[in-house]
Design an enzyme around this catalytic site. Structure first.
Site, short mmCIF file in Angstrom:
data_model
loop_
_atom_site.label_atom_id
_atom_site.label_comp_id
_atom_site.label_asym_id
_atom_site.label_seq_id
_atom_site.Cartn_x
_atom_site.Cartn_y
_atom_site.Cartn_z
N ASN A 29 0.80 -1.23 0.00
CA ASN A 29 0.00 0.00 0.00
C ASN A 29 0.84 1.28 0.00
O ASN A 29 0.38 2.31 -0.50
CB ASN A 29 -0.92 -0.04 1.24
CG ASN A 29 -1.54 1.30 1.56
OD1 ASN A 29 -2.44 1.77 0.88
ND2 ASN A 29 -1.03 1.95 2.62
N TYR A 63 4.49 8.29 -10.99
CA TYR A 63 3.40 7.67 -10.21
C TYR A 63 2.48 6.87 -11.14
O TYR A 63 2.12 5.72 -10.84
CB TYR A 63 2.65 8.78 -9.50
CG TYR A 63 1.52 8.36 -8.58
CD1 TYR A 63 1.79 7.77 -7.35
CD2 TYR A 63 0.19 8.60 -8.92
CE1 TYR A 63 0.75 7.42 -6.48
CE2 TYR A 63 -0.85 8.26 -8.07
CZ TYR A 63 -0.56 7.66 -6.84
OH TYR A 63 -1.59 7.33 -6.00
N GLU A 65 -10.51 9.00 -5.18
CA GLU A 65 -10.47 10.26 -4.42
C GLU A 65 -10.81 9.95 -2.96
O GLU A 65 -11.98 9.82 -2.59
CB GLU A 65 -11.49 11.24 -5.01
CG GLU A 65 -11.44 11.38 -6.53
CD GLU A 65 -10.13 11.96 -7.05
OE1 GLU A 65 -9.57 12.87 -6.41
OE2 GLU A 65 -9.67 11.49 -8.11
N VAL A 66 -9.78 9.82 -2.14
CA VAL A 66 -9.94 9.46 -0.72
C VAL A 66 -9.18 10.48 0.12
O VAL A 66 -7.97 10.66 -0.10
CB VAL A 66 -9.36 8.05 -0.43
CG1 VAL A 66 -9.73 7.59 0.98
CG2 VAL A 66 -9.84 7.03 -1.47
P1 NAP Z 1 -0.92 8.54 3.22
O1 NAP Z 1 -2.07 9.14 3.91
O2 NAP Z 1 0.27 9.40 2.90
O3 NAP Z 1 -0.41 7.27 4.07
C1 NAP Z 1 0.63 6.48 3.56
C2 NAP Z 1 1.56 6.02 4.66
O4 NAP Z 1 2.61 5.27 4.02
C3 NAP Z 1 2.25 7.17 5.40
O5 NAP Z 1 2.42 6.86 6.76
C4 NAP Z 1 3.60 7.25 4.66
O6 NAP Z 1 4.61 7.84 5.44
C5 NAP Z 1 3.87 5.79 4.40
N1 NAP Z 1 4.82 5.60 3.33
C6 NAP Z 1 4.81 6.17 2.10
N2 NAP Z 1 5.88 5.77 1.40
C7 NAP Z 1 6.57 4.91 2.20
C8 NAP Z 1 7.77 4.17 2.04
N3 NAP Z 1 8.51 4.27 0.92
N4 NAP Z 1 8.19 3.37 3.04
C9 NAP Z 1 7.48 3.27 4.18
N5 NAP Z 1 6.34 3.97 4.41
C10 NAP Z 1 5.90 4.78 3.42
O7 NAP Z 1 -1.36 7.88 1.81
P2 NAP Z 1 -2.78 7.29 1.33
O8 NAP Z 1 -3.55 8.36 0.66
O9 NAP Z 1 -3.40 6.50 2.40
O10 NAP Z 1 -2.28 6.33 0.15
C11 NAP Z 1 -2.08 4.94 0.34
C12 NAP Z 1 -2.02 4.26 -1.01
O11 NAP Z 1 -3.24 4.52 -1.72
C13 NAP Z 1 -0.90 4.76 -1.92
O12 NAP Z 1 -0.34 3.68 -2.64
C14 NAP Z 1 -1.60 5.69 -2.88
O13 NAP Z 1 -0.95 5.79 -4.12
C15 NAP Z 1 -2.94 5.01 -3.01
N6 NAP Z 1 -4.01 5.91 -3.49
C16 NAP Z 1 -4.52 6.87 -2.68
C17 NAP Z 1 -5.54 7.71 -3.17
C18 NAP Z 1 -6.18 8.78 -2.33
O14 NAP Z 1 -7.12 9.43 -2.82
N7 NAP Z 1 -5.75 9.01 -1.09
C19 NAP Z 1 -5.99 7.55 -4.49
C20 NAP Z 1 -5.42 6.58 -5.28
C21 NAP Z 1 -4.44 5.75 -4.77
P3 NAP Z 1 4.91 9.44 5.22
O15 NAP Z 1 3.73 10.18 5.77
O16 NAP Z 1 6.17 9.64 5.96
O17 NAP Z 1 5.03 9.63 3.72
#
Ligand code: NAP
Length: 260
Positions: free
Chosen positions: A91, A155, A187-188
């Site tokens: 993730n 990305y 969109e989350v």
């Molecule tokens: P988030 O709120 O930033 O949470 C992600 C967590 O993962 C954070 O604690 C981050 O730490 C950690 N992290 C990121 N890169 C890392 C690495 N290389 N090694 C270890 N830990 C790492 O992100 P999210 O929105 O939940 O996204 C989670 C996944 O969903 C991602 O793959 C993203 O591409 C995908 N996604 C999200 C959305 C959306 O709308 N939110 C849409 C499409 C896809 P830091 O805070 O230090 O970076």
């Protein structure tokens, strides 16, 4: 529905915040043992301490997965505390806006390191354990892999490759009973999303426009709604689902744009 995940050890990368955190919370409540792999040690410890205090189980392995050798080291750490590994959720990722006209090849490779290489690395190093348990894998991708977004070549490339690898691994690993599926959020509202939004010229106007385009209830998808899909895919209840790309987005990607 009983997800039958009790006592299952599930590794979740990027599990300390956002979508990963929601997956960890769901698994803890299902009496599984989530293992939070994240680089944010403060958020990781805070989440697990809260869950353990509430009577649930949780393990941690702090690491930045974009660093060389991190996946191998983190898997060695996990194996010290977990006698078996029953599932993996890839993730961790970041929409780092490495574009085609404002970046170079090194930056593009850096983006793949943050968003793609550790998906392969975690599966590769956990595979001996997942083979023993026929442990399912869920890869979190993004709608960007289907639609593009602009200014984010690295990305988009990573997320597109994750969809391809989901099918590739579903084929490769079927003889071990390992199911591999991808979930595509759109969109989350999470820390990642907020940071991306705040870099745009008019963030709140942009957000309102996005919500208008989400056919079901004109709202963002909740982290718990992504987690529910992941929990189902990890469950034996999804025992004949593999190689699938599940878009959880209120119809944002596929429904008629003229809907009001
Ligand atoms: P988030 O709120 O930033 O949470 C992600 C967590 O993962 C954070 O604690 C981050 O730490 C950690 N992290 C990121 N890169 C890392 C690495 N290389 N090694 C270890 N830990 C790492 O992100 P999210 O929105 O939940 O996204 C989670 C996944 O969903 C991602 O793959 C993203 O591409 C995908 N996604 C999200 C959305 C959306 O709308 N939110 C849409 C499409 C896809 P830091 O805070 O230090 O970076």
């Amino acid at each position: 529905m009983d997800l039958q995940l009790n006592d299952k050890t599930v590794v979740i990368t990027g599990g300390a915040k956002g979508i990963g955190e929601a997956i960890v919370r769901l698994l803890a409540k299902e009496e599984a043992i989530p293992v939070v792999v994240d680089r944010d040690s403060h958020a990781t410890d805070k989440l697990c301490e809260e869950l353990v205090t509430a009577g649930y189980r949780c393990e941690t392995a702090v690491a930045d997965l974009s660093e060389d050798g991190a996946c191998e080291k983190v898997v060695a750490t996990i194996k010290k505390v977990s006698p078996h590994v029953d599932a993996l959720v890839n993730n961790a990722g970041v929409n780092d806006r490495v574009g085609i006209d404002d970046a170079d090849t090194e930056m593009f490779l850096g983006s793949l390191r943050k968003n793609l290489l550790h998906y392969y690395g975690m599966v590769h190093h956990l595979l001996p354990d997942l083979k023993k348990t026929s442990g399912p894998i869920v890869n979190i991708a993004s709608r960007v892999a289907l639609t593009g977004q602009g200014h984010t070549s690295g990305y988009a490339a990573a997320k597109g490759a994750i969809l391809a690898l989901t099918r590739e691994w579903a084929v490769d690993l079927r003889h071990y009973g390992i199911r591999v599926n991808a979930v595509l959020p759109a969109e989350v509202m999470t820390t990642l999303y907020r940071e991306w939004l705040d870099k745009l010229p008019n963030p709140e106007e942009h957000l309102a426009n996005i919500k208008k385009m989400i056919p079901l209830e004109n709202r963002m998808t909740r982290t718990e709604e992504i987690a529910a899909m992941v929990g189902f895919l990890l469950s034996p209840q999804a025992g004949h689902i593999t190689g699938q790309h599940l878009v959880v987005d209120g119809g944002f990607v596929h429904l008629d744009r003229s809907l009001h």
